[in-house]
Enzyme design. Sequence first.
Site, short mmCIF file in Angstrom:
data_model
loop_
_atom_site.label_atom_id
_atom_site.label_comp_id
_atom_site.label_asym_id
_atom_site.label_seq_id
_atom_site.Cartn_x
_atom_site.Cartn_y
_atom_site.Cartn_z
N HIS A 146 0.81 -1.21 0.00
CA HIS A 146 0.00 0.00 0.00
C HIS A 146 0.86 1.27 0.00
CE1 HIS A 146 -3.38 2.57 1.77
NE2 HIS A 146 -3.94 1.99 0.73
N LYS A 148 2.88 4.28 -1.35
CA LYS A 148 2.75 5.11 -2.55
C LYS A 148 3.89 6.13 -2.52
CE LYS A 148 -1.45 5.51 -1.03
NZ LYS A 148 -1.67 4.24 -0.31
N ASP A 153 15.57 11.09 -9.30
CA ASP A 153 17.00 11.40 -9.26
C ASP A 153 17.61 11.24 -7.87
OD1 ASP A 153 17.11 11.92 -11.98
OD2 ASP A 153 16.78 14.08 -11.75
N HIS A 318 -10.16 10.91 1.73
CA HIS A 318 -9.25 9.77 1.68
C HIS A 318 -7.94 10.05 2.43
CE1 HIS A 318 -6.63 6.77 -0.57
NE2 HIS A 318 -7.68 6.02 -0.24
N LYS A 320 -5.03 10.53 5.29
CA LYS A 320 -4.57 9.67 6.39
C LYS A 320 -3.66 10.51 7.27
CE LYS A 320 -4.45 6.83 2.40
NZ LYS A 320 -5.72 6.24 2.48
N ASP A 325 -1.59 16.78 20.09
CA ASP A 325 -1.18 17.94 20.90
C ASP A 325 -0.49 19.04 20.10
OD1 ASP A 325 -2.12 16.65 23.16
OD2 ASP A 325 -0.14 15.88 23.74
#
Length: 400
Positions: A146, A148, A153, A318, A320, A325
Amino acid sequence: MKWVLILGGLVLLIIIWLVIDFRLGRKKHLSVADSKETPILHGEFEIFTHGKELFHDYFSTIRGAKRHIHVLFYIVKDDAISQEFFALLKEKAREGIEVRLLLDRLGSWKIKKQVVAALREAGIQFAFSNRIKLPFPFYSAQVRNHRKISIIDGEIGYLGGYNIGKEYIDGDPLLSPWRDYHVRITGESVNFLQSIFLIDWNEYAGEELMGRPVYFPKLPKGVVRHRFIATEAGQLEENFIRLIRNAEHSILIGTPYFIPSAAIFTELLAVRRRGVSVTVIVPFTADHLLVQEASFRYLRRLLAAGAAVYQYKKGFYHAKTIVIDDKVCDIGTANFDRRSLFLNKEINCYIYDPALIERVKAVIEKDILDSEPLSLAELNKPNIGRSMKEGIAAAVSNFL
């Protein structure tokens, strides 16, 4: 009656086989899984929250590549933007730039043999990760790569929630506009992203490249303090628990799928009891069957404990992220669900820079304004259809 008994016996045997397959496959996976994390690093970050802006920058960076392009995605589809992406990689490969592309086999199931052949013919080095394989086909079908990440370079890295497909640039009317968080990173920590790609490449393409200095240029330090943690097979749970336990004032969680482990949910309730505010942002519209119903039993208890839950309504959410704090912010590839916690290969970035955290919080506050609060009364309204779905979702929540 005889046929009913035979059918029932076959179903029972299949269930037993699935359970054995999963448990033995997981045992083997745990024996070889290895988490990788960095000390505090320093870099520069740019945050993208809209797909069109991200891919304009991303494609421009790829066009400017001078030496090598290394790309790992969970999902690449066979649609217009995917074809534009492939065409760009082919163009760079024909220029003599080294291009390596690693895609998850099931996440990118729409990529057919003809597409792969055309990529290779253009000079792109291609591999699928996480194929279904024996002796544990059911378990291996659940474990996805999962991550991504892209490294250009060895100097510029990308990490976050976006894949490549029309929905990510608001091309799906049911899920538009698509809201996500993705970061562009420069500085010394790009070396770690490069190492993760090469480790995965070696595992799935069978080519060891880690020792080549050309992939690891000397990079300057930036100002943003952060570190990375790459996980799989249950290694993420302890990191999330540690974040939650350390909270003194507030916890903010943004996720498309809120399906925590029992241990994590226990910690969330515990910090709420000692007065820590807990805020959760989830989508109003679901993109997968039963994931919303799977979250309701947890959200119901959080609301009863005094937490705030918001459902994002301006498209599909979508992102995440976890903010604790205002001192640490997690942006990465992992959802707040059991699949990310216990099965998938994931990579998360933990940011400790106050200025960048304030920028992320401003984005989140805007997302809250584009959301509606979910109430306990609404979740407790009698709804036979929803109750049935919740029961089914609870039974299969590990695989959602």
